[in-house]
Scaffold this active site. Structure first.
Site, short mmCIF file in Angstrom:
data_model
loop_
_atom_site.label_atom_id
_atom_site.label_comp_id
_atom_site.label_asym_id
_atom_site.label_seq_id
_atom_site.Cartn_x
_atom_site.Cartn_y
_atom_site.Cartn_z
CE LYS A 1 -74.65 7.66 -22.49
NZ LYS A 1 -75.83 8.32 -21.84
CD GLU B 1 -69.28 -2.55 -10.37
OE1 GLU B 1 -70.13 -3.17 -9.70
OE2 GLU B 1 -68.07 -2.54 -10.08
CB CYS C 1 -76.65 -0.06 -7.65
SG CYS C 1 -75.11 0.58 -7.05
CD GLU D 1 -81.79 -2.38 -9.24
OE1 GLU D 1 -81.80 -2.34 -10.49
OE2 GLU D 1 -80.94 -1.82 -8.55
P1 NAP Z 1 -79.60 2.42 -17.60
O1 NAP Z 1 -80.84 2.75 -18.30
O2 NAP Z 1 -79.01 1.08 -17.77
O3 NAP Z 1 -78.54 3.54 -18.01
C1 NAP Z 1 -77.21 3.51 -17.60
C2 NAP Z 1 -76.37 4.21 -18.64
O4 NAP Z 1 -76.39 3.45 -19.85
C3 NAP Z 1 -76.86 5.60 -19.00
O5 NAP Z 1 -75.74 6.43 -19.23
C4 NAP Z 1 -77.65 5.35 -20.27
O6 NAP Z 1 -77.78 6.49 -21.06
C5 NAP Z 1 -76.78 4.30 -20.93
N1 NAP Z 1 -77.45 3.51 -21.94
C6 NAP Z 1 -78.78 3.27 -22.10
N2 NAP Z 1 -78.98 2.48 -23.21
C7 NAP Z 1 -77.77 2.22 -23.74
C8 NAP Z 1 -77.31 1.46 -24.87
N3 NAP Z 1 -78.16 0.80 -25.67
N4 NAP Z 1 -75.99 1.40 -25.09
C9 NAP Z 1 -75.11 2.05 -24.29
N5 NAP Z 1 -75.48 2.79 -23.24
C10 NAP Z 1 -76.79 2.87 -22.93
O7 NAP Z 1 -79.72 2.60 -16.04
P2 NAP Z 1 -80.29 3.85 -15.25
O8 NAP Z 1 -81.78 3.77 -15.31
O9 NAP Z 1 -79.66 5.09 -15.68
O10 NAP Z 1 -79.76 3.52 -13.77
C11 NAP Z 1 -80.42 2.69 -12.92
C12 NAP Z 1 -79.86 1.27 -12.94
O11 NAP Z 1 -78.45 1.27 -12.78
C13 NAP Z 1 -80.38 0.43 -11.80
O12 NAP Z 1 -80.67 -0.86 -12.28
C14 NAP Z 1 -79.23 0.39 -10.82
O13 NAP Z 1 -79.20 -0.66 -9.92
C15 NAP Z 1 -78.07 0.39 -11.72
N6 NAP Z 1 -76.89 0.93 -11.03
C16 NAP Z 1 -75.91 0.06 -10.65
C17 NAP Z 1 -74.80 0.52 -9.97
C18 NAP Z 1 -73.70 -0.42 -9.54
O14 NAP Z 1 -72.65 0.02 -9.18
N7 NAP Z 1 -73.89 -1.73 -9.56
C19 NAP Z 1 -74.68 1.87 -9.70
C20 NAP Z 1 -75.68 2.73 -10.10
C21 NAP Z 1 -76.78 2.24 -10.79
P3 NAP Z 1 -79.05 7.45 -20.97
O15 NAP Z 1 -79.60 7.37 -19.61
O16 NAP Z 1 -78.47 8.78 -21.30
O17 NAP Z 1 -80.02 6.97 -22.01
#
Ligand code: NAP
Ligand code: MG
Length: 478
Positions: free
Chosen positions: A171, A246, A280, A379
């Site tokens: 996904k 992650e 991240c 962040e």
């Molecule tokens: P996010 O809102 O947590 O989204 C991540 C993924 O989860 C997206 O595919 C999102 O889908 C999905 N998602 C959202 N709500 C969900 C739910 N209730 N159930 C299942 N899946 C769900 O994060 P983001 O804003 O896209 O990314 C930024 C964050 O990711 C930052 O905090 C960053 O640090 C972290 N990050 C961490 C790493 C690492 O390796 N540690 C790498 C990259 C990013 P949709 O967006 O399609 O709604």
């Protein structure tokens, strides 16, 4: 119109609904993807299960490795195409989009080589027994991918899972999924059996949630925010499904007075500017030994002022942020800085060619950020570097460890003994000494402690998370 990719076929969502994709460089709609639902996830999980129990289970490690290697080569052949797709979808400058596509090929190359090298152990036991362990795949793995590095995170997550013998339902984030839909087609082209790799697009709270809840998913690999990580963990806990998380970071770059500043400066800038700070592992806090605080900030300030932000095709230091809400998030943090009288040292410049409707943000260097302020604790996920001074190793360690996160840290010092002391005392998944990020590090285990998550991806270590261990005890006597 882009369709889901299930069992080696493109398929519309059963919802009949789509989502408009915006180009971050000008905010205009340029494509549509499927707004999928639980029924689409169910179809993908069924296809994956059939593959896992059928064609996939017939492949041994050598054959699986060759398949992954063919995909790696095919990705390399399509580097220009994937670069162009990613650039449009995510607003990445050309060099960054190309680096992501190159890393994707490298992940599959690395994990191709790992497929036939994962082995168990034999354990000395009671007389008359032989005991051995087998590393077995979980089965159908679910992968929830964020928008910031779709290709790289897909490579490390799906590459590792396939190498360990699993099949995958992916996904992607709704903001950035086109490159992954194309990679799934390439996988089918090089001979992946139907159902080994399935991509279902849509909103996180709909299709992501359905994936996390599906009883046919045997392991979930989630990369994203700590908030959603908690939700996934809770949802998966109901059926005791293992999860690798992650999550985010607030990673420190720690500069001692004896550091080689000529080497440190470009790395410090790159660590916050890369992908416009939407990383991240961004080095978003700068901890500087008091005696060099002023001269270092002066040099860094001049360097920040020279940074340029603009349309991805101009291939400048930064492209746009992914979407308007991300831009607003950065603005909110910067206006909080103003309210708290946190001094701004310097800002880069958005070039005139950048359309007003795009999501551009100038990189910003702040100083004297109070360690307890949310700018130093949370962040931003944008190009904002928060500098603060420290005196001595103890204070450096206290500041470095003084956030809810623990993903990555950088230490700059010429003192060999201090390098080891700092590496030991910092609580994070990775510590870099006199470098930051080590060239991407496909081979290097990656992951966090505390709110940065748990489990490891990348490197050979990832295969532990993507397998389960079976102990076989045979009583044969004698
Ligand atoms: P996010 O809102 O947590 O989204 C991540 C993924 O989860 C997206 O595919 C999102 O889908 C999905 N998602 C959202 N709500 C969900 C739910 N209730 N159930 C299942 N899946 C769900 O994060 P983001 O804003 O896209 O990314 C930024 C964050 O990711 C930052 O905090 C960053 O640090 C972290 N990050 C961490 C790493 C690492 O390796 N540690 C790498 C990259 C990013 P949709 O967006 O399609 O709604
Ligand atoms: Mg997009």
């Amino acid at each position: 119109m882009h369709l889901n990719f299930i069992a080696n076929q493109t398929r519309p969502s059963s919802s009949g609904q789509t989502i408009a994709m915006l180009d971050p460089s000008d905010g205009q709609v340029f494509a549509h993807i499927q707004r999928s639902n639980a029924a689409d996830i169910d179809g993908a999980v069924q296809a994956a299960r059939q593959c896992f129990e059928g064609a996939w289970s017939k492949l041994d490690g050598v054959e699986r490795g060759r398949l992954l290697m063919r995909l790696s080569r095919r990705i390399s052949e399509c580097l220009d195409e994937l670069t162009a797709i990613e650039q449009r979808d995510c607003g990445k400058p050309t060099r960054q989009a190309r680096a992501d596509a190159t890393a994707l090929a490298r992940y599959f190359e690395f994990y191709a080589g790992a497929c036939d090298k994962l082995h168990g152990d034999t354990i000395p036991y009671l007389n008359g027994y032989s005991v051995l362990t087998w590393r077995e795949p979980h089965g159908v793995t679910g992968h929830v991918i964020p928008w910031n590095y779709p290709m790289q995170i897909f490579g490390r997550s799906v590459g590792g899972a396939l190498a360990a013998g699993n099949v995958c339902v992916v996904k992607p984030a709704e903001d950035a999924c086109l490159s992954l839909l194309r990679v799934a087609e390439l996988a089918a082209e090089v001979g992946f059996p139907a159902g080994a790799l399935n991509i279902v697009t849509g909103y996180g709270h709909e299709v992501g949630d359905a994936l996390a809840r599906h009883p046919g998913i045997d392991h979930i690999s989630f990369t994203g925010s700590p908030t959603v990580g908690t939700v996934i963990q809770q949802v998966a806990a109901v059926r005791h499904c293992p999860v690798t998380l992650e999550l985010g970071g607030k990673s420190p770059q720690i500069v001692f007075a004896d550091a080689d500043l000529d080497a440190a400066l470009p790395a410090i800038i790159n660590a916050i500017v890369q992908n416009a700070g939407q990383t991240c592992s961004a080095g978003s806090r700068l901890l500087v030994e008091q005696t060099i605080y002023e001269p270092l900030l002066e040099r860094l300030g001049a360097a920040f002022e020279a940074l340029r932000v603009g349309p991805p095709s101009m291939d400048l230091d930064l492209g746009p942020l992914i979407r308007q809400s991300q831009q607003q998030r950065v603005w909110d943090f910067l206006s909080d800085a103003q309210v708290a009288h946190i001094p701004m040292v310097a800002q880069g410049r958005v070039v005139d060619e950048a359309p007003e409707s795009g999501f551009y943000q100038a990189p910003t260097l702040l100083r004297d950020v109070p360690p307890e302020h949310r700018l130093a604790q949370q962040e931003v996920f944008g190009p904002v570097l928060c500098a603060m001074p420290f005196q001595g190793e103890d204070q450096a360690v206290a500041l470095a460890n003084g956030t809810p996160f623990g993903l990555v840290a950088g230490v700059w010092t010429a003192d060999g003994a201090r390098q080891f002391r700092m590496a030991r005392r910092i609580r994070s998944g990775q510590v870099f000494i006199n470098n930051y990020g080590a060239g991407g590090g496909v081979e290097l285990p990656f992951g966090g402690v505390k709110s940065s998550g748990y489990g490891r991806e990348k490197g050979f270590e990832a295969l532990q998370s993507f397998t389960t261990l079976k102990t076989v005890a045979i009583k044969h006597g004698g």
